[in-house]
Design a protein around this motif. Sequence first.
Motif, PDB file in Angstrom:
ATOM      1  N   VAL A  10       1.879 -12.541  -6.011  1.00  0.00           N
ATOM      2  CA  VAL A  10       0.965 -11.428  -6.284  1.00  0.00           C
ATOM      3  C   VAL A  10       1.725 -10.117  -6.480  1.00  0.00           C
ATOM      4  CG1 VAL A  10      -0.929 -10.051  -5.338  1.00  0.00           C
ATOM      5  CG2 VAL A  10      -0.988 -12.546  -5.151  1.00  0.00           C
ATOM      6  N   PRO A  11       2.684  -9.756  -5.608  1.00  0.00           N
ATOM      7  CA  PRO A  11       3.443  -8.521  -5.881  1.00  0.00           C
ATOM      8  C   PRO A  11       4.182  -8.547  -7.213  1.00  0.00           C
ATOM      9  CG  PRO A  11       3.743  -9.194  -3.605  1.00  0.00           C
ATOM     10  CD  PRO A  11       3.015 -10.302  -4.283  1.00  0.00           C
ATOM     11  N   LEU A  12       4.712  -9.729  -7.600  1.00  0.00           N
ATOM     12  CA  LEU A  12       5.421  -9.809  -8.877  1.00  0.00           C
ATOM     13  C   LEU A  12       4.470  -9.587 -10.051  1.00  0.00           C
ATOM     14  CD1 LEU A  12       7.974 -10.380 -10.516  1.00  0.00           C
ATOM     15  CD2 LEU A  12       7.429 -12.822 -10.387  1.00  0.00           C
ATOM     16  N   VAL A  13       3.290 -10.177  -9.973  1.00  0.00           N
ATOM     17  CA  VAL A  13       2.301  -9.974 -11.037  1.00  0.00           C
ATOM     18  C   VAL A  13       1.894  -8.505 -11.107  1.00  0.00           C
ATOM     19  CG1 VAL A  13      -0.044 -10.526 -11.772  1.00  0.00           C
ATOM     20  CG2 VAL A  13       1.464 -12.348 -10.957  1.00  0.00           C
ATOM     21  N   CYS A  14       1.702  -7.891  -9.954  1.00  0.00           N
ATOM     22  CA  CYS A  14       1.349  -6.464  -9.942  1.00  0.00           C
ATOM     23  C   CYS A  14       2.475  -5.610 -10.493  1.00  0.00           C
ATOM     24  CB  CYS A  14       1.009  -6.026  -8.511  1.00  0.00           C
ATOM     25  SG  CYS A  14      -0.499  -6.746  -7.841  1.00  0.00           S
ATOM     26  N   LEU A  15       3.721  -5.991 -10.168  1.00  0.00           N
ATOM     27  CA  LEU A  15       4.870  -5.236 -10.700  1.00  0.00           C
ATOM     28  C   LEU A  15       4.890  -5.298 -12.221  1.00  0.00           C
ATOM     29  CD1 LEU A  15       8.424  -5.184  -9.251  1.00  0.00           C
ATOM     30  CD2 LEU A  15       8.136  -5.651 -11.678  1.00  0.00           C
ATOM     31  N   LEU A  16       4.698  -6.474 -12.767  1.00  0.00           N
ATOM     32  CA  LEU A  16       4.662  -6.608 -14.230  1.00  0.00           C
ATOM     33  C   LEU A  16       3.463  -5.856 -14.807  1.00  0.00           C
ATOM     34  CD1 LEU A  16       5.574 -10.396 -14.569  1.00  0.00           C
ATOM     35  CD2 LEU A  16       7.064  -8.398 -14.903  1.00  0.00           C
ATOM     36  N   GLY A  17       2.351  -5.872 -14.094  1.00  0.00           N
ATOM     37  CA  GLY A  17       1.192  -5.110 -14.542  1.00  0.00           C
ATOM     38  C   GLY A  17       1.457  -3.622 -14.556  1.00  0.00           C
ATOM     39  N   GLY A  18       2.202  -3.110 -13.551  1.00  0.00           N
ATOM     40  CA  GLY A  18       2.555  -1.695 -13.548  1.00  0.00           C
ATOM     41  C   GLY A  18       3.423  -1.323 -14.735  1.00  0.00           C
ATOM     42  N   ALA A  19       4.386  -2.200 -15.079  1.00  0.00           N
ATOM     43  CA  ALA A  19       5.236  -1.932 -16.240  1.00  0.00           C
ATOM     44  C   ALA A  19       4.405  -1.942 -17.527  1.00  0.00           C
ATOM     45  CB  ALA A  19       6.347  -2.975 -16.307  1.00  0.00           C
ATOM     46  N   ALA A  20       3.518  -2.913 -17.656  1.00  0.00           N
ATOM     47  CA  ALA A  20       2.680  -2.982 -18.852  1.00  0.00           C
ATOM     48  C   ALA A  20       1.759  -1.775 -18.961  1.00  0.00           C
ATOM     49  CB  ALA A  20       1.866  -4.276 -18.831  1.00  0.00           C
TER      50      ALA A  20
END
Length: 446
Positions: A23-33
């Motif tokens: 979940v943190p990794l998905v959120c991190l990628l979402g923040g970059a996007a």
Amino acid sequence: MTRSTEGTSQQLHLALRDALWLVPLVCLLGGAALCVAAAGIDRAAGGPLVPHWATGSATSAQTVLSTIVTSMVTLITLVLTVVTVAVQLAMGQFSPRIVGALLRDRPSQLTHGLFAATTVYALLAISQVDDVSSSDGYVPGLTVLLGELLMVASVVALVLYVHHAGQTLRVAGLIDLVGDHLHEQLRRVYPIDGSGGADRDPQEVTASEPGVVVMIDVPGIVAAAQAADCSLRLLPAMGDFVCAGAPMLVVTTGSGERLDHRRLARLVALSNERSYPDDPAYGFRQLVDIAERGVSSPFNDPTTSVQAIDRLHDALRQLATRPIPGGEHTDEHGVVRLTTPALDWTGYVRLAFDELRLAGAGSPQVARRLRAALEDLSLVAPASRRGEIDRQLELLTAGVGRAFDDQSDVESASIPDAQGIGSGADVVRESEVGQSAHHVRVRTGR
């Protein structure tokens, strides 16, 4: 699909399901996007989308974003350190098998993900601000504003996360965490089919979820029973645990067809553990736990036990002369509409002294303080309430007699002493005037 491929797929599914980092990794990628998208919108707009006062100059925007990155990195480090320590404490105090439930806690994962997303967003947003291309520089207003909003959201999430972590790491919180996961597993592995559930009994109001009874809206239940022209009986007492689907209220007279079962169920509030406001017995329970812990190994702290008994003594002394209502509740016409389990004077005395008497009879301090409390309560309680106090005194005398082999130790531990050891008749000397006054107090109860 071959069998080996199916096995690999299942292993991957299990690994991802139990992974803390997903979940943190998905959120991190979402923040970059999100940063890339916001920057693209700012450049495509060709003009400011956000007022200048909300973002400031280019230099100010860079300073704000840099501060966000620095503070978020520090915050993530601190949170992960605290989580690691908390998990270690939970493993040592409760069970090492609790770690999996803690790591799979979804609110914690989402909070960590928000922190990671805010960090990477602000880090990428800094490069979008240009403070040298013109006199005022270039400030992507939407990008900077979203970074500031993510920072505010992170602060709010931190406060909520601290509250959530504090609730989760309590005994009741950990038990509920595992219990909720078990509920999900039961629903998934053993789904309810169309023929599995019984028809709802109109004479029973059942609990929609498990929990401990922490509040009973007596006026609301009485009004509902009066409107339906029936009488109800509450099965669980305040502080009882109720299983999901278990009956809470049953109709004793009349019909329950006109009752709003869902509304009635909400009038009996359930929580994951007992609380103080409407449950004085829980205060007694906690004091007894403290006192009992003080006389158990490896703590052996009878002075703490004596301090807890002081407050138990005070609480019972306040209660001794007060009326204790029964469990019958009537409407304005005097018709009994609700009957609830109610703790009486005997119940409170037993709650306060039964366990302590058994656990503390072998401790001179505790035994002497218990006798002092019981003898004082015998002086102030009405005659109708002295029976249980006399019974406790007899049982305490017998328990002390069994705990010590030497008769002199038995006699010493049987002397009432408000300090445990410090103000009993065998350790202090009173003047004749003081002794006379004490005798007057014993005879008159004042």
